[in-house]
Design a protein around this motif. Structure first.
Motif, PDB file in Angstrom:
ATOM      1  N   ARG A   8     -31.891   4.996   6.730  1.00  0.00           N
ATOM      2  CA  ARG A   8     -32.552   4.071   5.800  1.00  0.00           C
ATOM      3  C   ARG A   8     -33.706   4.739   5.054  1.00  0.00           C
ATOM      4  O   ARG A   8     -34.117   4.272   4.006  1.00  0.00           O
ATOM      5  CB  ARG A   8     -33.068   2.848   6.548  1.00  0.00           C
ATOM      6  CG  ARG A   8     -31.966   2.035   7.173  1.00  0.00           C
ATOM      7  CD  ARG A   8     -31.811   0.754   6.424  1.00  0.00           C
ATOM      8  NE  ARG A   8     -30.769  -0.048   7.030  1.00  0.00           N
ATOM      9  CZ  ARG A   8     -29.821  -0.627   6.349  1.00  0.00           C
ATOM     10  NH1 ARG A   8     -29.774  -0.499   5.050  1.00  0.00           N
ATOM     11  NH2 ARG A   8     -28.910  -1.345   6.946  1.00  0.00           N
ATOM     12  N   ARG A  37     -23.337   8.644  -1.055  1.00  0.00           N
ATOM     13  CA  ARG A  37     -22.890   7.269  -0.866  1.00  0.00           C
ATOM     14  C   ARG A  37     -22.486   6.663  -2.204  1.00  0.00           C
ATOM     15  O   ARG A  37     -22.827   7.160  -3.270  1.00  0.00           O
ATOM     16  CB  ARG A  37     -23.971   6.417  -0.215  1.00  0.00           C
ATOM     17  CG  ARG A  37     -25.146   6.120  -1.125  1.00  0.00           C
ATOM     18  CD  ARG A  37     -26.179   5.267  -0.427  1.00  0.00           C
ATOM     19  NE  ARG A  37     -27.291   4.962  -1.333  1.00  0.00           N
ATOM     20  CZ  ARG A  37     -28.386   4.325  -0.975  1.00  0.00           C
ATOM     21  NH1 ARG A  37     -28.541   3.939   0.288  1.00  0.00           N
ATOM     22  NH2 ARG A  37     -29.331   4.075  -1.855  1.00  0.00           N
ATOM     23  N   CYS A  41     -22.049   0.142  -3.062  1.00  0.00           N
ATOM     24  CA  CYS A  41     -21.998  -0.319  -1.663  1.00  0.00           C
ATOM     25  C   CYS A  41     -22.949   0.510  -0.799  1.00  0.00           C
ATOM     26  O   CYS A  41     -22.510   1.182   0.145  1.00  0.00           O
ATOM     27  CB  CYS A  41     -20.581  -0.197  -1.129  1.00  0.00           C
ATOM     28  SG  CYS A  41     -19.348  -1.082  -2.065  1.00  0.00           S
ATOM     29  N   PRO A  42     -24.238   0.502  -1.079  1.00  0.00           N
ATOM     30  CA  PRO A  42     -25.160   1.374  -0.353  1.00  0.00           C
ATOM     31  C   PRO A  42     -25.251   1.075   1.141  1.00  0.00           C
ATOM     32  O   PRO A  42     -25.535   1.976   1.939  1.00  0.00           O
ATOM     33  CB  PRO A  42     -26.493   1.153  -1.052  1.00  0.00           C
ATOM     34  CG  PRO A  42     -26.367  -0.172  -1.725  1.00  0.00           C
ATOM     35  CD  PRO A  42     -24.923  -0.311  -2.079  1.00  0.00           C
ATOM     36  N   ASP A  43     -24.979  -0.153   1.542  1.00  0.00           N
ATOM     37  CA  ASP A  43     -25.052  -0.496   2.964  1.00  0.00           C
ATOM     38  C   ASP A  43     -23.802  -0.097   3.739  1.00  0.00           C
ATOM     39  O   ASP A  43     -23.748  -0.252   4.954  1.00  0.00           O
ATOM     40  CB  ASP A  43     -25.321  -1.993   3.131  1.00  0.00           C
ATOM     41  CG  ASP A  43     -26.707  -2.387   2.652  1.00  0.00           C
ATOM     42  OD1 ASP A  43     -27.624  -1.532   2.741  1.00  0.00           O
ATOM     43  OD2 ASP A  43     -26.875  -3.523   2.182  1.00  0.00           O
ATOM     44  N   GLY A  45     -22.839   2.819   4.239  1.00  0.00           N
ATOM     45  CA  GLY A  45     -23.063   4.112   4.881  1.00  0.00           C
ATOM     46  C   GLY A  45     -22.960   5.270   3.909  1.00  0.00           C
ATOM     47  O   GLY A  45     -22.823   5.080   2.703  1.00  0.00           O
ATOM     48  N   HIS A  46     -23.027   6.450   4.458  1.00  0.00           N
ATOM     49  CA  HIS A  46     -22.975   7.656   3.631  1.00  0.00           C
ATOM     50  C   HIS A  46     -22.122   8.715   4.313  1.00  0.00           C
ATOM     51  O   HIS A  46     -21.834   8.624   5.502  1.00  0.00           O
ATOM     52  CB  HIS A  46     -24.387   8.195   3.371  1.00  0.00           C
ATOM     53  CG  HIS A  46     -25.084   8.653   4.610  1.00  0.00           C
ATOM     54  ND1 HIS A  46     -25.838   7.792   5.381  1.00  0.00           N
ATOM     55  CD2 HIS A  46     -25.132   9.854   5.224  1.00  0.00           C
ATOM     56  CE1 HIS A  46     -26.333   8.458   6.412  1.00  0.00           C
ATOM     57  NE2 HIS A  46     -25.909   9.707   6.336  1.00  0.00           N
TER      58      HIS A  46
END
Length: 66
Positions: A8, A37, A41-43, A45-46
């Motif tokens: 984060r 990422r 859709c940043p949440d 993951g990466h």
């Protein structure tokens, strides 16, 4: 090994290879490589990529777009 202690806290920025309207990829520098990422859709993951592989990818993209 590419690792981020706190995902984060990564400072993602839009990739210069992304288009201006959509299909955007964000990149963050991490010890030993990069994290990538999807900006839509940043949440989700990466993907962590080791420095050697990241350099090879950037070289290939730059060569393909030249």
């Amino acid at each position: 090994m590419v690792h981020a202690d706190n995902p984060r806290s990564l400072a993602f920025h839009k990739s210069s290879y992304s288009s201006t309207d959509r299909d955007c990829v964000e990149v963050a520098d991490v010890p030993g490589g990069a994290a990538v990422r999807d900006s839509k859709c940043p949440d989700a993951g990466h993907l962590a990529i080791a420095a050697g592989e990241w350099s090879a990818l950037l070289w290939a993209v730059a060569r393909e777009t030249a």
